[in-house]
Scaffold this motif. Structure first.
Motif, PDB file in Angstrom:
ATOM      1  N   THR A 133       4.802   5.642  -3.988  1.00 26.98           N
ATOM      2  CA  THR A 133       5.875   5.124  -4.857  1.00 26.98           C
ATOM      3  C   THR A 133       7.014   4.546  -4.007  1.00 26.98           C
ATOM      4  O   THR A 133       7.026   4.681  -2.780  1.00 26.98           O
ATOM      5  CB  THR A 133       6.450   6.199  -5.808  1.00 26.98           C
ATOM      6  N   TYR A 134       7.956   3.923  -4.687  1.00 24.13           N
ATOM      7  CA  TYR A 134       9.096   3.289  -4.007  1.00 24.13           C
ATOM      8  C   TYR A 134      10.342   4.174  -4.041  1.00 24.13           C
ATOM      9  O   TYR A 134      11.431   3.716  -3.722  1.00 24.13           O
ATOM     10  CB  TYR A 134       9.404   1.933  -4.655  1.00 24.13           C
ATOM     11  N   ASN A 135      10.190   5.421  -4.431  1.00 25.53           N
ATOM     12  CA  ASN A 135      11.335   6.330  -4.482  1.00 25.53           C
ATOM     13  C   ASN A 135      11.756   6.743  -3.070  1.00 25.53           C
ATOM     14  O   ASN A 135      10.940   6.784  -2.140  1.00 25.53           O
ATOM     15  CB  ASN A 135      10.985   7.583  -5.290  1.00 25.53           C
ATOM     16  N   ASN A 136      13.032   7.060  -2.915  1.00 25.81           N
ATOM     17  CA  ASN A 136      13.534   7.565  -1.638  1.00 25.81           C
ATOM     18  C   ASN A 136      13.051   8.997  -1.422  1.00 25.81           C
ATOM     19  O   ASN A 136      13.270   9.857  -2.282  1.00 25.81           O
ATOM     20  CB  ASN A 136      15.067   7.539  -1.619  1.00 25.81           C
ATOM     21  N   LEU A 137      12.401   9.229  -0.308  1.00 31.87           N
ATOM     22  CA  LEU A 137      11.882  10.553   0.013  1.00 31.87           C
ATOM     23  C   LEU A 137      12.644  11.110   1.218  1.00 31.87           C
ATOM     24  O   LEU A 137      12.969  10.380   2.155  1.00 31.87           O
ATOM     25  CB  LEU A 137      10.389  10.483   0.338  1.00 31.87           C
ATOM     26  N   GLN A 138      12.915  12.394   1.177  1.00 37.44           N
ATOM     27  CA  GLN A 138      13.635  13.039   2.272  1.00 37.44           C
ATOM     28  C   GLN A 138      12.656  13.474   3.355  1.00 37.44           C
ATOM     29  O   GLN A 138      11.707  14.196   3.075  1.00 37.44           O
ATOM     30  CB  GLN A 138      14.429  14.245   1.752  1.00 37.44           C
ATOM     31  N   PHE A 139      12.904  12.997   4.574  1.00 37.58           N
ATOM     32  CA  PHE A 139      12.049  13.339   5.704  1.00 37.58           C
ATOM     33  C   PHE A 139      12.869  14.196   6.663  1.00 37.58           C
ATOM     34  O   PHE A 139      13.941  13.782   7.108  1.00 37.58           O
ATOM     35  CB  PHE A 139      11.568  12.070   6.406  1.00 37.58           C
ATOM     36  N   PRO A 140      12.411  15.390   6.984  1.00 36.98           N
ATOM     37  CA  PRO A 140      13.204  16.278   7.854  1.00 36.98           C
ATOM     38  C   PRO A 140      13.292  15.749   9.274  1.00 36.98           C
ATOM     39  O   PRO A 140      12.405  15.065   9.766  1.00 36.98           O
ATOM     40  CB  PRO A 140      12.440  17.603   7.800  1.00 36.98           C
TER      41      PRO A 140
ATOM     42  N   THR B  35      11.264   5.130   2.573  1.00 37.14           N
ATOM     43  CA  THR B  35      10.871   4.194   1.515  1.00 37.14           C
ATOM     44  C   THR B  35       9.958   3.139   2.131  1.00 37.14           C
ATOM     45  O   THR B  35       9.984   2.928   3.353  1.00 37.14           O
ATOM     46  CB  THR B  35      12.085   3.491   0.872  1.00 37.14           C
ATOM     47  N   PRO B  36       9.150   2.421   1.321  1.00 39.54           N
ATOM     48  CA  PRO B  36       8.270   1.393   1.891  1.00 39.54           C
ATOM     49  C   PRO B  36       9.018   0.293   2.647  1.00 39.54           C
ATOM     50  O   PRO B  36       8.497  -0.261   3.615  1.00 39.54           O
ATOM     51  CB  PRO B  36       7.557   0.831   0.660  1.00 39.54           C
ATOM     52  N   GLY B  37      10.235  -0.037   2.220  1.00 40.42           N
ATOM     53  CA  GLY B  37      11.008  -1.070   2.896  1.00 40.42           C
ATOM     54  C   GLY B  37      12.047  -0.525   3.854  1.00 40.42           C
ATOM     55  O   GLY B  37      13.010  -1.226   4.191  1.00 40.42           O
ATOM     56  N   MET B  38      11.841   0.696   4.331  1.00 40.50           N
ATOM     57  CA  MET B  38      12.828   1.391   5.153  1.00 40.50           C
ATOM     58  C   MET B  38      13.242   0.594   6.382  1.00 40.50           C
ATOM     59  O   MET B  38      14.418   0.565   6.754  1.00 40.50           O
ATOM     60  CB  MET B  38      12.260   2.747   5.579  1.00 40.50           C
ATOM     61  N   LEU B  39      12.295  -0.090   7.019  1.00 34.05           N
ATOM     62  CA  LEU B  39      12.579  -0.758   8.290  1.00 34.05           C
ATOM     63  C   LEU B  39      12.668  -2.278   8.171  1.00 34.05           C
ATOM     64  O   LEU B  39      12.641  -2.971   9.190  1.00 34.05           O
ATOM     65  CB  LEU B  39      11.501  -0.377   9.313  1.00 34.05           C
TER      66      LEU B  39
ATOM     67  N   ILE C 242       0.832  -1.201   0.000  1.00 36.16           N
ATOM     68  CA  ILE C 242       0.000   0.000   0.000  1.00 36.16           C
ATOM     69  C   ILE C 242       0.870   1.256   0.000  1.00 36.16           C
ATOM     70  O   ILE C 242       0.591   2.229  -0.712  1.00 36.16           O
ATOM     71  CB  ILE C 242      -0.949  -0.019   1.220  1.00 36.16           C
ATOM     72  N   CYS C 243       1.945   1.241   0.810  1.00 34.52           N
ATOM     73  CA  CYS C 243       2.855   2.402   0.856  1.00 34.52           C
ATOM     74  C   CYS C 243       3.480   2.644  -0.514  1.00 34.52           C
ATOM     75  O   CYS C 243       3.570   3.792  -0.979  1.00 34.52           O
ATOM     76  CB  CYS C 243       3.945   2.172   1.903  1.00 34.52           C
ATOM     77  N   GLY C 244       3.937   1.566  -1.160  1.00 37.60           N
ATOM     78  CA  GLY C 244       4.531   1.719  -2.486  1.00 37.60           C
ATOM     79  C   GLY C 244       3.527   2.197  -3.525  1.00 37.60           C
ATOM     80  O   GLY C 244       3.864   2.989  -4.421  1.00 37.60           O
ATOM     81  N   TRP C 245       2.283   1.755  -3.398  1.00 42.22           N
ATOM     82  CA  TRP C 245       1.253   2.143  -4.361  1.00 42.22           C
ATOM     83  C   TRP C 245       0.857   3.609  -4.190  1.00 42.22           C
ATOM     84  O   TRP C 245       0.696   4.341  -5.171  1.00 42.22           O
ATOM     85  CB  TRP C 245       0.030   1.236  -4.160  1.00 42.22           C
ATOM     86  N   LEU C 246       0.734   4.051  -2.963  1.00 44.98           N
ATOM     87  CA  LEU C 246       0.288   5.422  -2.718  1.00 44.98           C
ATOM     88  C   LEU C 246       1.418   6.452  -2.831  1.00 44.98           C
ATOM     89  O   LEU C 246       1.203   7.568  -3.315  1.00 44.98           O
ATOM     90  CB  LEU C 246      -0.348   5.527  -1.322  1.00 44.98           C
TER      91      LEU C 246
END
Length: 293
Positions: free
Chosen positions: A114-121, A213-217, A108-112
């Protein structure tokens, strides 16, 4: 000596990432008696909730608080609508369900998002400080302090409050707890809600260090489970201390034991688990359970 101190400090920082997830696993186990393999995925989903709040223009702390609140109700809903159907059955079935839930949440995370790396402050500054010759980022230091605070609060919850004692009673024996007048179903929902809220905090603390990312953890979940087994399934303090031990032992073994190096350091926590389970099966801080026959 400077290298040794730096390795220890870096290990504590990495161990804090594992500890954040391990605490949520301990919370679910204390409240329901289950090991939630989907905890990492739910923490990532919560981090995406906070990220969406940032995209809508909310301040970082406000976005994190809202993600915590939403995650609490989401965790309670998951327990009520899905997990409860399997809680009274075979424990192995419930574990398989949480693994399936992990796969679903990741998809669901990847679908909503995407699987791109996003920067979180990060909620902490990106500056560094010098501690006994070791360079420590304020972000890592702040994460470690936050984990210690959460650990203390969880320990107080389970040992000093009526709610915590009720959660433990339901996890130990739901039938007896029900006969005692405790609202078992509501307490199970609260336990899962608390764990999901804690996962939201963990995800928000970890995302700035790993990128969102969806597989971050996924990798951190393996180490978190190792920390829970090593420290004891019923001990928040044990989970955090064990996570720090794993982080430090990995770093030291990779540098000071030539045949291990960086390629085989992942085997270090499992070697520690083997030794501890032989010597002390309940974990470093776990309670020994005595069964009457």
């Amino acid at each position: 000596m400077g290298t040794f101190i730096q390795l220890v400090v870096d290990g504590l920082s990495t161990g804090s990432v594992y500890a954040a997830l391990a605490l949520a696993i301990v919370l679910v186990n204390q409240a329901t008696g289950l090991i939630n393999f989907a905890q990492g995925g739910m923490a990532v989903l919560s981090a995406y909730f906070a990220y969406t709040g940032l995209q809508l223009g909310l301040p970082l702390l406000v976005a994190i608080v809202l993600a915590v609140v939403v995650s609490f109700f989401l965790g309670a809903a998951v327990e009520r609508l899905l997990i409860r159907r399997f809680e009274r059955g075979d424990p192995d079935t419930a574990i398989v369900v949480t693994i399936g839930l992990l796969t679903l949440v990741t998809g669901i995370c990847g679908w909503l998002w995407t699987y791109n790396n996003l920067q979180f402050p990060s909620p902490f500054p990106l500056s560094t400080v010098d501690i006994f010759g070791a360079v420590v980022s304020v972000r890592s230091l702040g994460t470690t302090i936050a984990i210690i605070a959460i650990m203390v609060l969880l320990q107080l919850l389970f040992l000093r409050t009526k709610l915590g004692l009720a959660l433990r009673a339901v996890a130990d024996n739901p039938v007896s707890a029900s006969f005692s007048g405790l609202p078992v179903g509501r307490l199970l929902m609260i336990g899962w809600g608390f764990a999901a809220a804690l996962g939201a905090i963990a995800g928000s603390l970890v995302a700035p260090q790993l990128t969102l990312t969806p597989g971050m953890l996924d990798n951190a979940l393996v180490y978190a489970l190792a920390a829970v087994i090593l420290g004891g399934l019923d001990s928040p303090i044990g989970a955090v201390v064990a996570a720090w031990i794993i982080g430090v032992a990995e770093n030291l073994a990779a540098v000071y034991i030539p045949f291990i190096g960086h390629d085989l350091k992942i085997a270090v926590p499992f070697l520690l688990i083997f030794v501890i389970l032989v010597v002390r099966p309940q974990g470093l801080f776990g309670r020994k359970v005595v069964a009457r026959v």
